[in-house]
Scaffold this active site. Sequence first.
Site, PDB file in Angstrom:
ATOM      1  N   TRP A  65       0.847  -1.163  -0.089  1.00  0.00           N
ATOM      2  CA  TRP A  65       0.137  -0.262   0.059  1.00  0.00           C
ATOM      3  C   TRP A  65       0.726   1.258  -0.189  1.00  0.00           C
ATOM      4  O   TRP A  65       0.460   2.268  -0.822  1.00  0.00           O
ATOM      5  CB  TRP A  65      -0.969  -0.172   1.002  1.00  0.00           C
ATOM      6  CG  TRP A  65      -1.778  -1.293   1.124  1.00  0.00           C
ATOM      7  CD1 TRP A  65      -1.978  -2.535   1.543  1.00  0.00           C
ATOM      8  CD2 TRP A  65      -3.006  -1.108   0.029  1.00  0.00           C
ATOM      9  NE1 TRP A  65      -2.853  -3.111   1.020  1.00  0.00           N
ATOM     10  CE2 TRP A  65      -3.669  -2.433   0.071  1.00  0.00           C
ATOM     11  CE3 TRP A  65      -3.194  -0.341  -1.014  1.00  0.00           C
ATOM     12  CZ2 TRP A  65      -4.643  -2.977  -0.655  1.00  0.00           C
ATOM     13  CZ3 TRP A  65      -4.518  -0.577  -1.825  1.00  0.00           C
ATOM     14  CH2 TRP A  65      -4.947  -1.848  -1.747  1.00  0.00           C
ATOM     15  N   ASP A 101      -2.685   6.492   5.691  1.00  0.00           N
ATOM     16  CA  ASP A 101      -3.543   5.816   5.147  1.00  0.00           C
ATOM     17  C   ASP A 101      -3.672   4.839   6.266  1.00  0.00           C
ATOM     18  O   ASP A 101      -2.846   3.930   6.719  1.00  0.00           O
ATOM     19  CB  ASP A 101      -2.990   5.013   4.012  1.00  0.00           C
ATOM     20  CG  ASP A 101      -3.870   4.024   3.518  1.00  0.00           C
ATOM     21  OD1 ASP A 101      -4.878   3.672   3.924  1.00  0.00           O
ATOM     22  OD2 ASP A 101      -3.511   3.160   2.429  1.00  0.00           O
ATOM     23  N   LYS A 124     -13.176  -2.567   5.787  1.00  0.00           N
ATOM     24  CA  LYS A 124     -12.569  -3.513   6.469  1.00  0.00           C
ATOM     25  C   LYS A 124     -13.334  -3.341   7.927  1.00  0.00           C
ATOM     26  O   LYS A 124     -14.047  -4.149   8.349  1.00  0.00           O
ATOM     27  CB  LYS A 124     -10.950  -3.169   6.639  1.00  0.00           C
ATOM     28  CG  LYS A 124     -10.533  -3.444   5.366  1.00  0.00           C
ATOM     29  CD  LYS A 124      -9.032  -3.141   5.145  1.00  0.00           C
ATOM     30  CE  LYS A 124      -8.485  -3.336   3.824  1.00  0.00           C
ATOM     31  NZ  LYS A 124      -8.284  -4.589   3.390  1.00  0.00           N
TER      32      LYS A 124
END
Lengths: 358, 358
Positions: free
Chosen positions: B101, B170, B194
């Site tokens: 990521w 993030d 999530k």
Amino acid sequence: MRAHNFGAGPCALPLDVLEEVAAELTDFRGTGMSLIELSHRSKDYEAVHMGTLSTLRRVAAVPDDFDILFIQGGATMQFAMVPINLLAPSQRAGVVVAGSWGKKALSDGSKHGDLVAAWDGVETGYTTMPGADGVDIDPEWRYLHVTTNETIGGIRMVELPETDVSLVADMSSDYLARPIEWDRYDLVYGGVQKNLAPAGMAVVFVRKSVAANPANDVASYLRYEFHANSDSLGNTPPMFTIYVMGKVLERLEERGGIAALEERSAAKAGAVYEVIDGSDGFYRSPVDPAVRSHMNVVFRLPSEDLEAEFVATAADRNLIGLKGHRSVGGCRASLYAALEMESVEVLVTFMNDFRATQ
Amino acid sequence: MRAHNFGAGPCALPLDVLEEVAAELTDFRGTGMSLIELSHRSKDYEAVHMGTLSTLRRVAAVPDDFDILFIQGGATMQFAMVPINLLAPSQRAGVVVAGSWGKKALSDGSKHGDLVAAWDGVETGYTTMPGADGVDIDPEWRYLHVTTNETIGGIRMVELPETDVSLVADMSSDYLARPIEWDRYDLVYGGVQKNLAPAGMAVVFVRKSVAANPANDVASYLRYEFHANSDSLGNTPPMFTIYVMGKVLERLEERGGIAALEERSAAKAGAVYEVIDGSDGFYRSPVDPAVRSHMNVVFRLPSEDLEAEFVATAADRNLIGLKGHRSVGGCRASLYAALEMESVEVLVTFMNDFRATQ
């Protein structure tokens, strides 16, 4: 009691679709999980995703040389993505400005490319659309952007402009309620939240050669290529919206597809316009009769007080969403795909009753 | 039977939330319409929308000088929006690359600004995170971007880097499962799919002074300002996701908020790591013990064949989603907010049983 939903979007969805979604919500087809709990990489979700894509390709008769993309951010996001992907720094494109959506396509898009107004309805208060030969087009333009239906003004583009320049269309508010002339377009887009699905996504149809050759070098999500190369699974997609849209499209197909929806839409709108035209001026359509929208029937009453009373009394009879857009006032009956003729008949009766009481 | 859902996202949602959503799906609180059929301008939807915003502000203890934005496109879209909005052409920012990521944040973001890797875990195969003083930071940088939990590698940033440079994080994969040190950040973002809601949106917390002063002149949807000035109602929002998130946040608050979720997450992860560490090397954690993720427990078995057998046998016992990411292989148990300790206990028992049969 089920409301008669004349909202301008988000709006009615087919009741049997909602019932199916509710029934599957805690256990999707024996998985022991909700659809919204599945991995977007799971076989169960993939079947839904690819199913929606293939139903859409069939229903909209999408040619093989077009990609179908599911992209978040609605049509507003496309106001940026279209010039970013289609318009190189040396190129220019035209925009038909026939209402508030065309205006946004021009002003937002201008941040990312050289766009000019190809036609502007400001002089008539955005109550009409150009005819086929009414737009002054530079043959050097990369594309000409049109809005096929202006939701707020209540007008529709009856004929596409005659030109060899490729068209780009925002069809948000009459999506799949009219055939798409594929050979005229490089790209067609629209938010799904009117005719097709819950809010949260645009469907973008883009010519494969266009998607594969972005005009500017930008981050993944902003590139059509990223979505095209991954069947719109490059990152986690809006799975619930895609799942519901699949069911809505199946119903649309069962009921005769785009051609039948176009007919039903014309009949629903026709019934309301008939009341307006037969009301001796009590109800008044402010738009050019030749381009009246089949999706958003805009009308005025003799005074703003009466309009407020009309909307409130209608709500008492379970007719919801009849207030015009705050920027223009008046009344508006939106007649999207899942609104049935039965609801239109209730509205027509109410309009006649309301007029009789005045 | 309800599955034990160890998926890496989208993943489990609270069952009572799903049941409530199902019950309201065809008639939302007596409106005669589904929530997904309401106008986003209606009072009924507005109450949901503003309710979710205020619950979120309370649960995450968001200070008054931060805006809360709901933006479509997930974290991937933020890889573009962060530099577009924060980084002027003359400025530079750093990115901690601790896994896939962070890599994407760097490569995608570099299309829209001058980003450099501030730290890169490539030499250890992305199995560790930098400590508080482990990142080489230029004090002139506009911001330093971190990923607080790397989903694929299964590692978490235990301590934030020590620096006067503002941080951007993030937090997609440990969102609201750890307190947010607001004074360290200009911006925090994450996909909701999530810990929080169905896929289709990122929540962005952004310092108001930052949102109000975009570093580049871009189209509406790409500007934080557009979303901030409209309470994320500047265009049609992903209503269903926002509605479900409101319910999930209420449950989170009832169960003690972020502090309690952080404890539950540590306990759940601890139980799985205990099996791994006590297995005489049958199960093996490939990551630095000091930065083991509380959200994604990554582990290996003695062979790929055994890993495949483990995943398949687990699925027979209704333990779903245990396959590692395709890019790294192995196994992974993701333990997001709605996965209960009861499911972890079933997994622990299974892991012990499976080992005993070998």
